[in-house]
Enzyme design. Structure first.
Site, short mmCIF file in Angstrom:
data_model
loop_
_atom_site.label_atom_id
_atom_site.label_comp_id
_atom_site.label_asym_id
_atom_site.label_seq_id
_atom_site.Cartn_x
_atom_site.Cartn_y
_atom_site.Cartn_z
CB CYS A 4 51.85 34.69 5.64
SG CYS A 4 52.37 34.18 6.91
CD GLU B 16 58.53 29.57 5.62
OE1 GLU B 16 57.41 29.46 5.82
OE2 GLU B 16 59.33 28.75 5.36
P1 NAD Z 1 58.87 41.49 -0.62
O1 NAD Z 1 59.53 40.29 -1.20
O2 NAD Z 1 58.63 42.85 -1.59
O3 NAD Z 1 59.93 42.00 0.64
C1 NAD Z 1 60.54 41.28 1.67
C2 NAD Z 1 61.99 41.61 1.96
O4 NAD Z 1 62.77 41.31 0.78
C3 NAD Z 1 62.01 43.23 2.22
O5 NAD Z 1 62.77 43.06 3.57
C4 NAD Z 1 62.83 43.62 0.89
O6 NAD Z 1 63.58 44.73 1.40
C5 NAD Z 1 63.53 42.39 0.52
N1 NAD Z 1 63.72 42.48 -0.73
C6 NAD Z 1 63.42 43.06 -1.76
N2 NAD Z 1 63.68 42.76 -2.85
C7 NAD Z 1 65.02 42.18 -2.71
C8 NAD Z 1 66.13 41.39 -3.48
N3 NAD Z 1 66.10 41.44 -4.66
N4 NAD Z 1 66.94 40.72 -2.82
C9 NAD Z 1 66.94 40.69 -1.40
N5 NAD Z 1 65.93 41.17 -0.62
C10 NAD Z 1 65.04 41.74 -1.37
O7 NAD Z 1 57.59 41.37 0.23
P2 NAD Z 1 56.78 42.05 1.25
O8 NAD Z 1 55.76 42.79 0.37
O9 NAD Z 1 57.70 42.66 2.01
O10 NAD Z 1 56.04 40.98 2.11
C11 NAD Z 1 54.76 40.53 1.72
C12 NAD Z 1 54.83 39.12 1.31
O11 NAD Z 1 55.36 38.42 2.43
C13 NAD Z 1 53.44 38.76 1.08
O12 NAD Z 1 53.37 38.00 -0.19
C14 NAD Z 1 53.17 37.60 2.35
O13 NAD Z 1 52.32 36.59 2.02
C15 NAD Z 1 54.47 37.21 2.44
N6 NAD Z 1 54.78 36.55 3.79
C16 NAD Z 1 54.86 35.17 3.98
C17 NAD Z 1 54.91 34.78 5.38
C18 NAD Z 1 55.15 33.24 5.47
O14 NAD Z 1 55.74 32.79 6.36
N7 NAD Z 1 55.00 32.34 4.33
C19 NAD Z 1 54.93 35.66 6.40
C20 NAD Z 1 54.96 36.78 6.25
C21 NAD Z 1 54.56 37.37 5.12
#
Ligand code: NAD
Length: 514
Positions: free
Chosen positions: A281, A247
């Site tokens: 999001c 997502e």
């Molecule tokens: P991010 O991808 O930086 O981090 C998300 C999660 O992934 C965190 O818990 C982080 O620690 C973890 N992570 C980071 N690197 C990783 C790796 N290599 N392996 C495994 N896990 C890892 O995203 P963010 O900045 O925390 O969130 C914002 C983004 O989330 C925005 O783009 C937003 O649109 C999206 N979002 C999407 C939805 C949806 O339902 N489509 C909902 C909410 C947020």
């Protein structure tokens, strides 16, 4: 100053981050990141607990969810306090997005999971149906790794966990390093509800901890977060041949038709763009307005946005909270600067709030934007309304679909059927007509992105079944005694098969039968 900073701590071999609140940048605690061994131990506990959990009836599992719901309602103020301190979001956003939506999820899946997962009988088509019965059994996948972002740190952990648990899986959940204590509360709520040990665990940690989780032998990863991390996770899951749902981000379009109720549309644009400080999001990131109503719409939006209240009193009387993370502040500022440099006009906001010490960006209204600007192409994820004038709905649709993202969207018109027809032509995950993007909050609506906004769908029947293997079991009504195509193969049997095929697919009666 960053929201978290790595620090050295005597005697601690794990990574430690010092956390600050975006409200005032004051220290609020430390995060000790789970290392590979911690993650593997959590997954082993989850693996050991899973058969016992799966053996419970739906009614028993639902009872835990109902108890968790009671705990959630009783502890809602404390949860809201933690979420607000860690994120800086407006208190009303915390209540509606984190508490209300989590409560709704617990109640909905406790009530409906059994219906979604009951063993189904399917008719076997054609002649085969005489001999065979087909039943489909939904078997839990096992241990689910859930990785979540910082914009909905409680609900985005709670909602997929409830679905996975009701399907008979155990869960290891890792929240964001920006908001670890909000996500940890998911575990607290379930613990107080009496969930057996190992059934749901929350790991604290950063991206490295998340990477360990994807490699720890879980049976599926349910990921919510950025496109960049989503790609990495898909690669890791691909190598291990385990499924994942992704997502990811969005750049959702709003289309305002000339027959729209402009008061409602303007209000929808403001809340759709500024709710949760724009860190939603499915937030409205691009607004296309047909030229006939453009001036009137813009005037209403400017008037409404000027009334938004921003502050750090942390009560229910504030509309737009802090930006949750300094990194996001940099992106918002860069997008606005780029747009202004390329000719956009800022009507409201367009800067950090000079009155407030923390990470506050003023609710912002811009017009004169176009697709040469970053702000109309890349995810901004801030409280910014970007309004572009279009000739007609056809041009709006072309522009709406001119995006690498496709998560959500919304269409505004007084003619519901016209709205439906326009919505169905937007190349995106889901659409609302005459409302801001709502689909994630409607559990019955399968939710998931197109294009770079993700893979797979969550929520509702689709979501719960996604935590299972749909296992077809074919039962021969006659005990497999007479197998017309079985050994030994003979010329006669082959001729019989040819005749049968000719009858089935070359004659009207045969076509009807098959
Ligand atoms: P991010 O991808 O930086 O981090 C998300 C999660 O992934 C965190 O818990 C982080 O620690 C973890 N992570 C980071 N690197 C990783 C790796 N290599 N392996 C495994 N896990 C890892 O995203 P963010 O900045 O925390 O969130 C914002 C983004 O989330 C925005 O783009 C937003 O649109 C999206 N979002 C999407 C939805 C949806 O339902 N489509 C909902 C909410 C947020």
């Amino acid at each position: 100053m960053s929201i978290y900073t790595p620090i050295a701590k005597e005697g601690e071999t794990r990574r430690v981050l010092a956390l600050r609140s975006p409200i005032d940048l004051e220290p609020i605690g430390e995060l000790v990141c789970a290392n590979r061994e911690d993650v593997q131990a959590a997954v082993a506990r989850a693996r050991a607990a899973q058969p016992g959990w799966a053996a419970k009836s739906f009614a028993e599992r639902a009872e835990y969810m109902n108890r968790a719901l009671k705990v959630l309602l009783a502890r809602q103020d404390e949860i809201v306090d933690t979420v607000v301190r860690e994120t800086g979001k407006a208190r009303s956003d915390a209540m509606s997005m984190e508490i209300f939506a989590a409560a709704d999820s617990l109640c909905y899946y406790a009530k409906n999971a059994q219906k979604f997962l009951r063993t189904r009988k399917e008719r076997v088509h054609g002649l085969m149906g005489i001999a065979k019965q087909l039943r489909i059994v939904y078997r839990p996948l096992g241990v689910i790794g859930i990785i979540t972002p910082w914009n909905g740190p409680f609900v985005l952990g709670m909602n997929p966990s409830v679905q996975a648990l009701m399907a008979g899986n155990t869960v290891v959940l890792k929240g964001s390093e920006v908001t670890p204590y909000s996500t940890k509360l998911v575990e607290d709520v379930f613990r107080e509800a009496g969930l057996p040990p190992g059934v749901l665990q929350v790991l604290m940690g950063d991206g490295q901890t998340g990477a360990y989780l994807t490699e720890a032998g879980v049976d599926k990863i349910s990921f919510t977060g950025s496109v960049r991390t989503g790609r990495l996770i898909a690669e890791t899951c691909g190598r291990q041949l385990i499924p994942c749902t992704l997502e990811l981000g969005g750049k959702d379009a709003m289309i305002v038709c000339e027959d729209a109720d402009l008061d409602r549309a303007a209000a929808g644009a403001i809340v759709g763009s500024c709710m949760n400080t724009g860190h939603y999001c499915c937030g409205t990131e691009r607004i296309y307005v047909v030229e006939k109503v453009y001036d009137a719409f813009l005037a209403k939006v400017i008037e409404g946005a000027r009334k938004l209240r921003q502050g750090n009193a942390l009560g229910f009387e504030e509309d737009v909270g802090a930006v949750f993370w300094d990194k996001q502040m940099e992106i918002i500022e860069q997008h606005v600067e780029d747009a202004v440099a390329k000719g956009a006009t800022v009507h409201v906001g367009g800067r950090r709030n000079p009155e407030l010490k923390g990470l506050y960006y003023e609710p912002t209204v811009m017009s004169g934007v176009n697709h040469d600007m970053q702000i109309m192409r890349d995810e901004t994820f801030g409280p910014v309304l970007c309004i572009q004038k279009v000739r007609d709905v056809e041009e709006a649709l072309l522009l709406a679909n001119d995006s690498p993202y496709g998560l959500n969207g919304n269409v505004w018109t007084r003619d519901k059927e016209k709205g439906f027809a326009i919505a169905a032509r937007i190349d995106t995950g889901s659409v609302s007509v005459n409302d801001m993007a709502m689909s994630y909050g409607v559990p019955a609506a399968p939710f998931g992105g197109r294009k770079e906004s993700g893979i797979g769908q969550v929520n509702g029947e689709t979501g719960v079944r996604g935590y299972c293997h749909a296992m077809p079991i074919l039962i021969d009504r006659f005990g497999g005694k007479e197998l017309p195509s079985g050994y030994p193969y003979t010329q006669k049997k082959a001729e019989g098969m040819k005749k049968l095929m000719n009858f089935l697919w070359n004659t009207p009666v045969g076509r009807w039968l098959s």
